[in-house]
Design an enzyme around this catalytic site. Structure first.
Site, PDB file in Angstrom:
ATOM      1  N   VAL A   1       7.891   0.982   9.210  1.00 30.37           N
ATOM      2  CA  VAL A   1       8.140   2.175   8.394  1.00 30.37           C
ATOM      3  C   VAL A   1       9.119   1.818   7.271  1.00 30.37           C
ATOM      4  O   VAL A   1      10.278   2.275   7.273  1.00 30.37           O
ATOM      5  CB  VAL A   1       8.704   3.334   9.250  1.00 30.37           C
ATOM      6  N   PRO A   2       8.688   0.994   6.305  1.00 35.84           N
ATOM      7  CA  PRO A   2       9.592   0.697   5.185  1.00 35.84           C
ATOM      8  C   PRO A   2       9.897   1.982   4.422  1.00 35.84           C
ATOM      9  O   PRO A   2       9.010   2.831   4.264  1.00 35.84           O
ATOM     10  CB  PRO A   2       8.775  -0.289   4.334  1.00 35.84           C
ATOM     11  N   HIS A   3      11.140   2.124   3.966  1.00 33.53           N
ATOM     12  CA  HIS A   3      11.492   3.395   3.335  1.00 33.53           C
ATOM     13  C   HIS A   3      12.699   3.258   2.425  1.00 33.53           C
ATOM     14  O   HIS A   3      13.460   2.289   2.506  1.00 33.53           O
ATOM     15  CB  HIS A   3      11.799   4.445   4.410  1.00 33.53           C
ATOM     16  N   THR A   4      12.857   4.265   1.606  1.00 38.43           N
ATOM     17  CA  THR A   4      14.075   4.385   0.809  1.00 38.43           C
ATOM     18  C   THR A   4      14.255   5.835   0.416  1.00 38.43           C
ATOM     19  O   THR A   4      13.344   6.655   0.574  1.00 38.43           O
ATOM     20  CB  THR A   4      14.020   3.503  -0.462  1.00 38.43           C
TER      21      THR A   4
ATOM     22  N   LEU B   1       7.764   5.341   3.276  1.00 34.23           N
ATOM     23  CA  LEU B   1       8.333   6.670   3.014  1.00 34.23           C
ATOM     24  C   LEU B   1       9.325   6.625   1.847  1.00 34.23           C
ATOM     25  O   LEU B   1      10.161   5.722   1.797  1.00 34.23           O
ATOM     26  CB  LEU B   1       9.139   7.140   4.220  1.00 34.23           C
TER      27      LEU B   1
END
Lengths: 156, 100
Positions: free
Chosen positions: A67-70, A105
């Site tokens: 779930v890579p996100h920033t 996300l």
């Protein structure tokens, strides 16, 4: 929160081929940009922020999921895209296993609750072995979308 | 710290902690919790409202949706539970997370 509320259907990548997690993240952000969900001017900053976050610890959370996100000020609300990597991808996951399902996300910076609810929605469904297995086998955007809709409907 | 008899007959200890991490119990914080309880042979659960998580499971912890300011109940069962809960309390009570 429902998956189909924040996943951008047109940006889904049902057959992602990437040599590295950096390349996968770049393709996923590019897909959101290509579908008008983020501005071209913000693309590099968002990719850089996600990669910087990955340096602090992988978002490969196990079960073949990442779930890579920033958080980014250009996001008015949480947006996401899904990629299926049928060949598996080394994501330096916590369990050491390859990743096959990616949810990327982007959340507004000032609403940590929305971000956490988005993560909760994703992981709640991915704990379901059937959902996880069918998603890994999906090869078209529509197949991915149908599964997201079914998941939403089964948990309303 | 309170002590309760668990169904297995062993001592269950618990602590109430207010979550101060600025971003709540997000992925990196969850992975830190998993790492802290990783070497422990007993069981640790974290409760947040009506939700309850096995502290060794990333997926469980994320589903707590623990936002900053949430009241958490840490429960440990097994030899060495007390220092584990102490470490967890210390981590969850700090506003800024270590960048390691």
């Amino acid at each position: 929160m429902r998956l189909t509320e924040f996943v951008v259907k047109e940006a889904v990548l049902p057959q992602l081929v990437a040599e590295s997690k950096q390349a996968a993240i770049r393709q996923m952000v590019g897909s959101l940009k290509g579908n008008g969900k983020i501005r071209e001017a913000d693309e590099e900053a968002i990719v850089a922020a996600i990669l910087k976050r990955e340096e602090l610890g992988s978002t490969g959370i196990g079960r073949g999921v990442a779930v890579p996100h920033t958080k980014h000020p250009s996001a008015d609300s949480i947006i996401s895209t899904v990629a299926i990597c049928h060949g598996g991808l080394d994501f330096e996951s916590l369990d050491g296993e390859d990743v096959y399902i990616l949810f990327l996300l982007i959340s507004p910076p000032d609403r940590p609750g929305d971000h956490l609810r988005g993560l909760e929605t994703i992981t709640r469904h991915l704990k379901n072995d059937d959902f996880c297995s069918f998603l890994r086998q999906a090869k078209t955007t529509q197949a991915v979308w149908d599964l997201l809709q079914e998941a939403d409907e089964s948990h309303v | 710290m309170s002590s309760l008899a668990s169904p297995s007959g062993s001592n269950l200890i618990s602590r109430r902690v207010q979550l101060k991490l600025a971003q709540g119990l997000h992925i990196r914080a969850c992975s830190r919790v998993v790492a802290l309880v990783g070497a422990f042979n007993g069981r640790v659960r974290i409760r947040c409202g009506e939700r309850s998580a096995d502290a060794s499971s990333m997926f469980d912890l994320i589903q707590l949706v623990a936002v900053p300011g949430s009241e958490l109940i840490l429960e440990g069962d097994g030899d060495g539970a007390e220092p584990i809960l102490e470490s967890l309390e210390q981590f969850l009570s700090q506003k800024n997370e270590p960048q390691d």
